[in-house]
Design a protein around this motif. Structure first.
Motif, mmCIF file in Angstrom:
data_model
loop_
_atom_site.group_PDB
_atom_site.id
_atom_site.type_symbol
_atom_site.label_atom_id
_atom_site.label_comp_id
_atom_site.label_asym_id
_atom_site.label_seq_id
_atom_site.Cartn_x
_atom_site.Cartn_y
_atom_site.Cartn_z
ATOM 1 N N LEU A 46 4.923 -5.498 4.298
ATOM 2 C CA LEU A 46 5.271 -7.184 4.735
ATOM 3 C C LEU A 46 4.164 -6.423 5.603
ATOM 4 N N GLY A 47 3.168 -6.001 5.645
ATOM 5 C CA GLY A 47 2.177 -5.776 6.420
ATOM 6 C C GLY A 47 0.420 -5.265 6.087
ATOM 7 N N PHE A 48 -0.271 -4.581 6.164
ATOM 8 C CA PHE A 48 -1.165 -3.938 5.778
ATOM 9 C C PHE A 48 -1.389 -2.630 6.498
ATOM 10 N N PRO A 49 -0.534 -1.676 6.496
ATOM 11 C CA PRO A 49 -0.877 -0.256 7.005
ATOM 12 C C PRO A 49 -1.827 0.196 6.846
ATOM 13 N N ASP A 50 -2.954 0.829 7.433
ATOM 14 C CA ASP A 50 -3.699 1.272 7.314
ATOM 15 C C ASP A 50 -4.911 0.234 6.903
ATOM 16 N N LYS A 51 -4.581 -1.293 7.111
ATOM 17 C CA LYS A 51 -5.083 -2.633 6.842
ATOM 18 C C LYS A 51 -5.241 -2.168 5.898
ATOM 19 N N ALA A 52 -4.586 -1.732 4.203
ATOM 20 C CA ALA A 52 -4.527 -1.915 3.223
ATOM 21 C C ALA A 52 -4.225 -3.236 2.608
ATOM 22 N N THR A 53 -4.586 -3.735 1.622
ATOM 23 C CA THR A 53 -3.246 -4.783 1.774
ATOM 24 C C THR A 53 -2.785 -4.994 -0.163
ATOM 25 N N HIS A 54 -2.956 -4.179 -0.992
ATOM 26 C CA HIS A 54 -2.154 -3.537 -2.179
ATOM 27 C C HIS A 54 -2.259 -1.610 -2.508
ATOM 28 N N TYR A 55 -1.583 -1.839 -3.003
ATOM 29 C CA TYR A 55 -1.623 -0.171 -3.551
ATOM 30 C C TYR A 55 -3.120 0.203 -4.278
ATOM 31 N N ARG A 87 2.770 0.447 14.990
ATOM 32 C CA ARG A 87 2.288 -1.779 15.405
ATOM 33 C C ARG A 87 1.890 -1.378 13.851
ATOM 34 N N THR A 88 1.907 -2.926 13.438
ATOM 35 C CA THR A 88 1.508 -2.779 11.709
ATOM 36 C C THR A 88 1.215 -4.221 11.925
ATOM 37 N N LEU A 89 -0.067 -4.388 10.977
ATOM 38 C CA LEU A 89 -0.815 -5.265 10.818
ATOM 39 C C LEU A 89 -0.113 -6.001 9.917
ATOM 40 N N THR A 90 0.436 -7.758 10.976
ATOM 41 C CA THR A 90 0.870 -8.940 9.618
ATOM 42 C C THR A 90 1.162 -9.684 9.817
ATOM 43 N N PRO A 132 1.184 -1.028 0.296
ATOM 44 C CA PRO A 132 0.100 -0.054 0.021
ATOM 45 C C PRO A 132 0.565 1.075 -0.057
ATOM 46 N N SER A 133 1.356 1.141 1.180
ATOM 47 C CA SER A 133 3.158 2.277 1.152
ATOM 48 C C SER A 133 3.496 2.725 -0.252
ATOM 49 N N LEU A 134 3.371 2.220 -1.577
ATOM 50 C CA LEU A 134 3.368 2.716 -2.899
ATOM 51 C C LEU A 134 2.917 3.305 -2.757
ATOM 52 N N ASP A 135 0.856 3.484 -2.617
ATOM 53 C CA ASP A 135 0.697 5.368 -3.544
ATOM 54 C C ASP A 135 2.013 6.090 -3.104
ATOM 55 N N LEU A 136 2.395 5.880 -2.148
ATOM 56 C CA LEU A 136 3.240 7.895 -1.718
ATOM 57 C C LEU A 136 4.299 7.531 -2.671
ATOM 58 N N LEU A 137 4.930 6.857 -3.101
ATOM 59 C CA LEU A 137 5.153 7.598 -4.547
ATOM 60 C C LEU A 137 5.304 7.714 -5.782
#
Length: 609
Positions: A361-370, A412-415, A230-235
Motif C-alpha cells: 500500500l505504498g512505494f517502499p524504497d520508491k519501488a512500485t511493483h515487484y 516512514r513509507t511513501l504512499t 515490491p516486497s513480494l520480491d522477498l517472498l
C-alpha cells in the motif's frame, strides 16, 4: 410530564433500543447547569464552559447553520449535541437534508434531555443519532444518503473534550468523500466499458459456478495471499517451499511472480474490468488454477484455459438483475483493489490465519511493483533516451498525491491518497471481523491496524498440508451446481424479458423527451402546459416502475447528480425543463446502448447453446 420524560419517550419510540442500550446503562451528568436567557430558550454551562449564547441560543445556532451554506447539501454531520439547537436549526432551515448527530458523551446527552422539549428533533425521520458509536459506522450510513455534498458542522464549545474521537469522525468522512469522488470519476470514465464487458461475459455464466459454494471449504487452513507490491520480491525465493504449508491465493497482478517461482496458485482472483489489467496474464497458462471473477471482468480473461471458474456477485445493476433471476452467486468484499477482494475471499473460505505478501500500500524504497511484474516490464519497453524507466515510475508515484506515512517497522513509507483508502478498508473490515487472524510479511508496507508484521522465517515452522489440500482442490466443480445456469436455455428467456423492459423504457424516455421539447418551445398555453406536466408525471411513474430503470440509470448517474447539486429555489422553469430533457435523452441513449449489446449477446448465446 417533565422534559426528560417527554424526550426519552420520543427517543424510545423513534429508537427501540434506546431504553436497554442507553437509559438502563447510563445516568445523566449532574455537571450540566441550565442558564435562563431573555429569549426564553435555556442555555447551559458544563464544567465551567458556556455551551450556548446567554441571550438567544436558538438564533445563534441558526446563524451558524446559515453560515455553513447547507442549501445544496444532502447530509450534515454535527459533532456534539449540546442542547440540540444546532441540530434543530439544520432541520428547520434545510427541509430534506439528512442530519447525523455524533455525540460520544452519553451522560452529557442524557442531561440535555431535561433542558427543553426536543421532540421536533427526535421525531424527525431525517435524524440519525449516534451515541458513542464507532465513527466507522458512518461509512455505511453515508452510503445510503442521496447524492450531494456532505457537510461537517462542529459544535465548538465541547470539541476539544473529545478531539481524538472527532478527528476520527473527520477522517472517516474525508475517506468516504474521497472514495465516492474516485468511484464517480471511474464510473464516468469506464461505465460503458463495464456494461459492454458484462454483456460479452454472459456466455461465461454457462460454465461458471457461484463462489458461495466455496464458503467455509477451507476452514482453519492457513492462506498465503499474494499481492503485487515490491516486497513480494522477498517472498519469491521461498514460495515453492511455502506452497506445501499454505493455500495459495494470488491476485492477477502477482501471477507472474508465481510463474517465476515455479508455483501454480490454488486460486487466482481476477476482478478488474480494464483491458490493461488482462495483460498481467499475457503468455501465462493458468493450468488447473481455479479462477474467481465477476461479470464485469474484461472478456479476454475467459478465453484462457483454466481450472474451475467461479463468479461472485457484482455491485452493478445489470449483474444483480441476472443474479436475482438465476440465483445468488455469493458476495465478496470490494474495497477498490483486487487485494481487498482476495482477503475477503480467504476470510469466507474460512482460512486462518491469512497472511499477506506484497501488500505494501505504498512505494517502499520508491519501488512500485515487484521485479518481473507487467508494470515493470511495460515501463522498460516504453523507456527511451528521453523517457527512462525511472521517469515513468516517478509519474506513477506522484500522480495521486504522495505523502509519507508510518510503516510496519515504525519508519516512514511513501504512499498516496488512493492507497491509503485501501488501508482504511482493511482496518474497517478487521474491526468488523475481529476473529479473522490476518498478518503481513511486508516490513516496509504501510502499517494497518490489527494486521501485525509476521516474520517470514516463522512460516517454515508450520506443518505441511499440501497432501490434504490437493484432493479438495481437484474435486472443485465436480458436484452439480445449484445456482449457476448450465445451458443457454436458462439465460435466453431472462435476456428476452430484459430486452422487452429496455425497449419499453426507451419508448417512455423518447416520449418524455418530446414532451419537454413542447414545454421548452412554449407553444402551448398554461392549460396545455399543465396537461403536459401531468403526462410527464405519468411517464415518470412508468420509468420508476420499470425493472430495467436501475440498469439503464447506471450510466446516467453523473447527470442526475449534476441536476440535484444545481437545483435551488431560484432555478427557472426554462432551466429545469432543459435539464429534465437532457436527463430523458440520456436515459433513452442508455437504453439503446444496452439493447444493442443485449441483442448481440443473445445471438452469441443462442449459437453456443
Amino acid at each position: 410530564m417533565s422534559f426528560f420524560e417527554e424526550n426519552t419517550g420520543c427517543l424510545k419510540q423513534r429508537f427501540p433500543g434506546f431504553e436497554n442500550e442507553v437509559l438502563s446503562r447510563f445516568k445523566a451528568d449532574s455537571a450540566l447547569t441550565l442558564v435562563e436567557t431573555d429569549s426564553g430558550f435555556p442555555s447551559a454551562v458544563y464544567r465551567g464552559r458556556l455551551l450556548h449564547s446567554r441571550q438567544a441560543p436558538l438564533r445563534e445556532a441558526e446563524r451558524i447553520a446559515e453560515r455553513e451554506d447547507l442549501a445544496r447539501a444532502s447530509c450534515v454531520i454535527i459533532t456534539g449535541f449540546g442542547l440540540g439547537y444546532l441540530a434543530e436549526a439544520c432541520l428547520t432551515l434545510n427541509p430534506g437534508i439528512s442530519v447525523v448527530i455524533m455525540e460520544p458523551d452519553i451522560p452529557l446527552f442524557l442531561a440535555s434531555l431535561s433542558s427543553r422539549p426536543l421532540s421536533r428533533i427526535f421525531t424527525s425521520q431525517r435524524i440519525s443519532l449516534l451515541l458513542n458509536a464507532d465513527p466507522e459506522v458512518l461509512f455505511s450510513l453515508l452510503s445510503a444518503v442521496p447524492p450531494g455534498p456532505i457537510k461537517l458542522v462542529k459544535f465548538r464549545p465541547l470539541y476539544e473534550n473529545h478531539k481524538a474521537y472527532y478527528d476520527h469522525v473527520e477522517t472517516v468522512i474525508a475517506s468516504f468523500i474521497n472514495r465516492r469522488e474516485i468511484n464517480e470519476n471511474t464510473l464516468k470514465r469506464f461505465g460503458h466499458v463495464w456494461v459492454r464487458n458484462m454483456f460479452r461475459n454472459l456466455s461465461g455464466l454457462m460454465k461458471a459456478r457461484p463462489v458461495m459454494e466455496l464458503y467455509g471449504l477451507f476452514s482453519g487452513t492457513p492462506a498465503l495471499v499474494l499481492a503485487a507490491g515490491p516486497s513480494l520480491d522477498l517472498l519469491m525465493p521461498h514460495l515453492k517451499n511455502l506452497r506445501d504449508k499454505f493455500l495459495i491465493i494470488a491476485v492477477d497482478t502477482s501471477l507472474n511472480a508465481c510463474v517465476l517461482s515455479g508455483v501454480e496458485p490454488d486460486f487466482l482472483i481476477v476482478v478488474d474490468p480494464q483491458y490493461w489489467n488482462t495483460r498481467h496474464l499475457d503468455k501465462m497458462a493458468l493450468g488447473s488454477c481455479a479462477v474467481v471473477s465477476e461479470l464485469s471482468t474484461h472478456p479476454a480473461v475467459f478465453r484462457k484455459a483454466m481450472g474451475q471458474l467461479y463468479f461472485c456477485s457484482s455491485i452493478f445493476p445489470l449483474s444483480r438483475y441476472f443474479e436475482e433471476v438465476l440465483g445468488d452467486w455469493g458476495r465478496l468484499g470490494a474495497g477498490g483493489s483486487v487485494s481487498t477482494t482476495a482477503w475477503d475471499f480467504a476470510r469466507l473460505l474460512g482460512c486462518r490465519p491469512i497472511l499477506f505478501a506484497g501488500l505494501d500500500l505504498g512505494f517502499p524504497d520508491k519501488a512500485t511493483h515487484y521485479r518481473g511484474s507487467f508494470f515493470e516490464e511495460r515501463s522498460q519497453s516504453l523507456a527511451g533516451r528521453m523517457m527512462p524507466p525511472e521517469t515513468l515510475s516517478f509519474s506513477y508515484i506522484t500522480e495521486a498525491g504522495p505523502f509519507a506515512d508510518v510503516n510496519n517497522l515504525g519508519g516512514r513509507t511513501l504512499t498516496d491518497r488512493r492507497l491509503s483508502l485501501y488501508r482504511w478498508w482493511f482496518e474497517n473490515q478487521l474491526t468488523l471481523y475481529p476473529g479473522t487472524d490476518t498478518g503481513t510479511l511486508s516490513a516496509k508496507g504501510l502499517a494497518i491496524k490489527n494486521m501485525p508484521l509476521v516474520d517470514l522465517e516463522n512460516l517454515y515452522e508450520r506443518p505441511d498440508i499440501r497432501k490434504e489440500l490437493d484432493p479438495v482442490l481437484r474435486n472443485l466443480g465436480k458436484e452439480p451446481a445449484e445456482n449457476a445456469p448450465t445451458k443457454g436455455s436458462h439465460l435466453v428467456p431472462v435476456m428476452e424479458r430484459l430486452a422487452e423492459e429496455m425497449t419499453a423504457l426507451k419508448h417512455y424516455a423518447e416520449k418524455a423527451l418530446a414532451l419537454t421539447g413542447t414545454l421548452a418551445t412554449a407553444r402551448s398555453g398554461i392549460n396545455d402546459a399543465g396537461a403536459v406536466l401531468g403526462e410527464l408525471n405519468r411517464i415518470d411513474g412508468h420509468i420508476l416502475a420499470s425493472v430495467s430503470r436501475d440498469i439503464a440509470g447506471f450510466l446516467v448517474q453523473e447527470s442526475a447528480r449534476g441536476i440535484l447539486s444545481r437545483a435551488s429555489a431560484e432555478t427557472t422553469m426554462e432551466k429545469l425543463t432543459e435539464e429534465t430533457g437532457a436527463m430523458y435523452r440520456e436515459i433513452m441513449e442508455s437504453a439503446d446502448f444496452h439493447l444493442s449489446l443485449l441483442r448481440t449477446s443473445l445471438t452469441q448465446i443462442t449459437r453456443i447453446d
